[in-house]
Scaffold this motif. Sequence first.
Motif, mmCIF file in Angstrom:
data_model
loop_
_atom_site.group_PDB
_atom_site.id
_atom_site.type_symbol
_atom_site.label_atom_id
_atom_site.label_comp_id
_atom_site.label_asym_id
_atom_site.label_seq_id
_atom_site.Cartn_x
_atom_site.Cartn_y
_atom_site.Cartn_z
ATOM 1 N N HIS A 30 0.514 -4.767 -2.445
ATOM 2 C CA HIS A 30 1.569 -4.016 -3.121
ATOM 3 C C HIS A 30 2.862 -4.186 -2.325
ATOM 4 C CE1 HIS A 30 -1.564 -1.856 -5.440
ATOM 5 N NE2 HIS A 30 -2.231 -1.908 -4.300
ATOM 6 N N PHE A 31 3.945 -4.494 -3.020
ATOM 7 C CA PHE A 31 5.260 -4.610 -2.387
ATOM 8 C C PHE A 31 6.198 -3.572 -2.995
ATOM 9 C CE2 PHE A 31 3.431 -8.629 -1.261
ATOM 10 C CZ PHE A 31 3.972 -8.911 -0.018
ATOM 11 N N SER A 32 7.001 -2.955 -2.141
ATOM 12 C CA SER A 32 7.902 -1.903 -2.593
ATOM 13 C C SER A 32 9.225 -2.473 -3.085
ATOM 14 C CB SER A 32 8.194 -0.933 -1.434
ATOM 15 O OG SER A 32 9.124 -1.519 -0.530
ATOM 16 N N ARG A 33 9.987 -1.582 -3.669
ATOM 17 C CA ARG A 33 11.396 -1.853 -3.947
ATOM 18 C C ARG A 33 12.117 -2.084 -2.614
ATOM 19 N NH1 ARG A 33 15.370 2.948 -6.241
ATOM 20 N NH2 ARG A 33 17.374 1.921 -5.805
ATOM 21 N N LYS A 34 13.158 -2.917 -2.632
ATOM 22 C CA LYS A 34 13.959 -3.171 -1.444
ATOM 23 C C LYS A 34 15.245 -2.345 -1.505
ATOM 24 C CE LYS A 34 14.501 -7.448 -0.102
ATOM 25 N NZ LYS A 34 15.035 -8.849 -0.026
ATOM 26 N N SER A 52 -1.996 12.870 -0.909
ATOM 27 C CA SER A 52 -1.661 13.504 -2.188
ATOM 28 C C SER A 52 -2.266 12.773 -3.374
ATOM 29 C CB SER A 52 -0.135 13.578 -2.346
ATOM 30 O OG SER A 52 0.445 14.333 -1.297
ATOM 31 N N ASP A 53 -3.129 11.793 -3.073
ATOM 32 C CA ASP A 53 -3.812 11.017 -4.117
ATOM 33 C C ASP A 53 -2.846 10.241 -5.002
ATOM 34 O OD1 ASP A 53 -6.400 11.760 -3.332
ATOM 35 O OD2 ASP A 53 -6.286 13.633 -4.459
ATOM 36 N N ASP A 94 2.515 3.952 -5.565
ATOM 37 C CA ASP A 94 3.370 5.132 -5.445
ATOM 38 C C ASP A 94 3.424 5.652 -4.011
ATOM 39 O OD1 ASP A 94 4.117 5.074 -8.070
ATOM 40 O OD2 ASP A 94 2.810 6.720 -8.719
ATOM 41 N N ALA A 95 2.295 5.598 -3.298
ATOM 42 C CA ALA A 95 2.290 6.023 -1.896
ATOM 43 C C ALA A 95 3.223 5.138 -1.079
ATOM 44 C CB ALA A 95 0.877 5.980 -1.330
#
Length: 340
Positions: free
Chosen positions: A264-268, A293-294, A299-300
Amino acid sequence: MSKVVCFGEIMLRLAPAGYLRFEQAGSLEAVYGGGEANVCVSLANFGLDAALVTKVPDNPIGQSAINEMRRYGVDTRYMIRGGERLGVYFLEKGASQRPSKVVYDRKYSAVSQAQRQDFNWPEIFDGADWFHFTGITPALGDNVAEAVLDACKAAREAGVTVSCDLNFRKNLWTSEKAGQVMSRFMPYVDVCIANEEDAEKVFGIKAAETDITGGKLSHEGYKQVAKQLSDRFGCGAVAITLRESISASDNNWAAMLYKDGNYHFSRKYPIHIIDRVGGGDSFGGGLIFGLLSDYSAQDALEFAVAASCLKHTIEGDHNHVSVGEVRTLMGGDGSGRVQR
């Protein structure tokens, strides 16, 4: 409410105001911080039960460090008193092409003199869900490393999830020593957190087609880093922060998470930096909160990166943001418009 236990040193930070250099400063501003202490403050701000385990001197400076943690809602019952002194670090914040500088004055600090018998880990982990430490803590001395190993074993026996931020510090130990010592803990680690350099400096695992100094980071290279860490040590999840350093004042900030065989890659985020110290700790705190928080893995990760993005805009070591503020940024509102 989830309970998180963190073990590490809290320090006194002394820094010139603004962006003055050390030799220009007529006074130094004092705040408290430290890797695990910063994570505790983040988690307390997010509404979790966060407890810091450490040792501070039995004097007014040690009490001030305890008061600082209490101020932000951190559980201080395991902050024991004793030893000679509180560790200090001096920070000169960089700007543009001038890098920040850190000078440590932490020899003989109280926590570096702690012994394994100082900590009753079964009692500390009673009711706990998560244990977090960084590679800074065992680097303080062989005696502290033994206490960390005791904590990892006790956490495993208690069914507590363990996370470790590798946080290599060349001023504390060599890469060879770090690799030898950290390898003892990693079989107990469920979630490993690292930055662009840690895996290479500690375990010799280097990302291909990456130039840290030049700001070139390869997604494919860090996929392999995460998988190698997971395969070698059995970590269920590996998170790596991806910092593209344009200058001391401006960075691009993102991260990746390898979990359950998926990447998984996040927004930059493009960040104009007010205070970089604690940025990685705020990422760790955000990731722990998201996983507890599950949240989905994506999303984590997004929560952790957004939380850390906001930390870079805040003076001091701690991240003073709420869940709502982080989720607003996650939702795409990064305009910085005045909220009325």
